[in-house]
Design a protein around this motif. Structure first.
Motif, short mmCIF file in Angstrom:
data_model
loop_
_atom_site.label_atom_id
_atom_site.label_comp_id
_atom_site.label_asym_id
_atom_site.label_seq_id
_atom_site.Cartn_x
_atom_site.Cartn_y
_atom_site.Cartn_z
N PHE A 132 -33.99 28.85 -64.43
CA PHE A 132 -32.63 28.50 -64.83
C PHE A 132 -31.62 29.38 -64.11
CE2 PHE A 132 -34.68 27.00 -68.93
CZ PHE A 132 -34.42 25.65 -68.70
N PHE A 148 -25.89 27.65 -67.35
CA PHE A 148 -25.86 26.75 -68.49
C PHE A 148 -24.45 26.20 -68.66
CE2 PHE A 148 -28.95 30.14 -69.53
CZ PHE A 148 -30.12 29.38 -69.39
N SER A 186 -28.29 22.60 -67.94
CA SER A 186 -28.65 23.68 -67.03
C SER A 186 -28.78 23.18 -65.60
CB SER A 186 -29.99 24.30 -67.45
OG SER A 186 -31.05 23.37 -67.21
#
Length: 533
Positions: free
Chosen positions: A57, A60, A85
């Motif tokens: 990731f 976000f 994300s």
């Protein structure tokens, strides 16, 4: 002072079994802060579930300021957290984008760019934002979002148990001519597990593009309003008016039960061409129309946008969503004119008590009692930036005020439960849980059905600097309690870390709240907080 952003979304919370909250607003201060249990949802750098090793990731949502890489997730009544994300793949950009839900037992992918859209062979190319929100909306364990394969956005929702294409292009829109086709979904509110309200563009058989509002409830699509529909309380139809730059739908809001309030223009000339309507328990009804008498602010007052009569219920750059509850009670902002009113002065109104009543106004002409700001002597409202009303009839508003020194402009929060607007928290109030501290500025978070109010505050006082001047609070049972503050600690993989900065998200009836945190080692993470008062 740190720049901070508060993520605020339509909660649509149902009334629960909790007791009625505090008598608002006695502004009693709690001696002890709330307790918080933190649970990490995910973090920047975590391996993306279901993807090859090395894909992690990267960000976000679409946060801004210090937490540009994070935006707190949405949270529903069960504590499920939804978020979006992007992640770093081994290959070159564009970066993949996906929507996720964490139900406490691990993350589930809802949709991702490149995935085939349900009911179609075309892949998702983008997930259009809903205001600043790129996260999915969650209610009652269901998930909904806008997805697109090109420039056309569609509404997807798993209300039936399976993620489905709720409004395909072949959808027959009630009340429109045969041959009308859906063009694109633009905005939506997920009101509950079985009800959503959608603003769409649609194309008539003659290729004209119109707009409308629709309610999707228990699998049935209902028309709320659309162009060419007769507007109740008038002899005209909804649609574009002769007013320059007008849109058929100016602003709208929905309630947990699916009531909808909106401001719309009327077809024809620019005279009395705008109003506010509510589609509630008694069907679609007019609340107020441009040119109606405005009772309260002096003599000969009326609802109007000034000399042209344009934009009575909406102003460029200051459009505030109308608040509505399940009873069809609304809160809205309107311009006025009159003998004792400055040109284009605005006021805050509600029909909660059976007839229209002015809650507050901007500075009018002369020493007018209607323009005083409760709790701030000598101050004037400049505008209102958030409006809320729950099913108990409690009204909460966030206002932007000019203080008595004529220079400072700050936010405060006011509430009305029984006919009088009173301050809940305003600049200069003591900040509970932080000895010697006072509020410099506050930002409203939300109103729950039990009358709890949560917000974020910027503080000043002894020992306060950029490292600890932001905190969040809950006002409940007659007291305001500190929830968390910059400088507090959370565990990250078993190691205590200090919160350098944060972005506050939604709170649910169980007092679970979503947060995006920047920790002292540079980690950006999403957390679920369980608050106990």
């Amino acid at each position: 002072m740190n720049t901070f952003t508060i993520a605020v979304f339509c909660l649509g919370l149902q009334a629960g079994s909790e007791p009625l909250s505090m008598e608002l607003p006695d502004k009693k201060q709690a001696l002890f802060p709330a307790t918080v249990e933190w649970e990490m949802v995910t973090f920047v750098g975590q391996q993306v579930p279901g993807e090859p090793a090395g894909q992690t990731f990267a960000a976000f949502g679409t946060g801004s300021g210090p937490l540009v890489a994070a935006y707190p997730g949405t949270i529903d009544e069960f504590g499920n957290v939804g978020f979006s994300s992007v992640w770093f793949p081994p290959q070159t950009p564009p970066l993949p984008f996906a929507l996720w839900v964490d139900r406490g037992a691990g993350m589930e992918s809802v949709a991702a760019t490149g995935d085939p859209m349900p009911g179609s062979t075309f892949p998702f190319s983008v997930f259009p934002s809903y205001g600043a929100l790129l996260h999915p909306q969650l209610k009652g364990g269901t998930t909904a979002f806008l997805g697109s394969a090109s420039s056309i956005a569609y509404l997807f929702w798993d209300s039936s148990g399976t993620m489905d294409h709720v409004l395909p292009l072949t959808t027959e829109l009630p009340g429109t001519p045969v041959g009308t086709t859906l063009r694109s979904a633009q905005f939506f509110d997920l009101c509950s597990a079985d009800t959503a309200v959608v603003e769409t563009e649609y194309r008539l058989p003659n290729a004209t593009v119109n707009k409308g509002l629709w309610r999707h409830r228990n699998g049935v699509l209902e028309a709320v309003m659309h162009e060419n529909l007769p507007a109740p309380g008038t002899t005209r139809d909804f649609g574009d008016s002769a007013s320059s730059g007008s849109e058929p739908i100016s602003t709208w809001g929905s309630s947990p039960g699916g009531c909808v309030a909106f401001s719309s223009y009327l077809q024809g000339n620019a005279i009395r061409d705008q109003g506010v309507w509510v589609d509630g328990p008694s069907g679609l009804q007019l609340v107020v129309r441009e040119g109606d008498a405005a009772s309260g602010p002096g003599s000969n007052a009326e609802f109007t946008g000034g000399g042209s009569g344009w934009q009575t219920f909406d102003q460029p750059g200051q459009i505030v969503e109308i608040a509505v509850n399940d009873s069809g009670h609304v809160v809205f902002v309107s311009k006025m004119i009159g003998d004792d009113i400055d040109y284009d002065a605005k006021a805050l109104w509600t029909n909660r008590d059976g007839s229209l009543r002015m809650l507050a106004s901007e500075e009018l002409i002369g020493d007018h009692p209607d323009d005083d700001v409760p709790g701030l002597p000598g101050a004037y409202f400049q505008r209102w930036t958030r409006l809320d009303i729950n099913n108990r009839g409690t009204i909460v508003v966030q206002g932007f005020v000019e203080l008595a020194n004529g220079v400072s402009y700050e936010h405060g929060i006011w509430t009305d439960r029984n006919g009088t607007l009173k301050p809940l928290v305003v600049p200069g109030d003591a900040a509970p849980g932080v000895p010697g501290a006072t509020f410099v500025d506050v930002r409203y978070g939300g109103l729950l059905e039990n009358n709890h109010v949560y917000f974020c505050g910027e503080l000043q006082g002894p020992g306060i600097d950029e490292s600890n001047d932001l905190a969040t609070f809950v006002h409940a049972f007659g007291k305001t309690r500190l929830v968390m503050r910059e400088g507090d600690q959370v565990f990250f993989h078993g190691t205590p870390r200090t919160i350098d900065e944060f972005v506050m998200g939604e709170m649910n009836p169980k007092l679970q709240q979503s947060y995006a945190l920047l920790l002292d080692d540079g980690t950006v993470a999403l957390y679920r907080a369980q608050i106990s008062l």
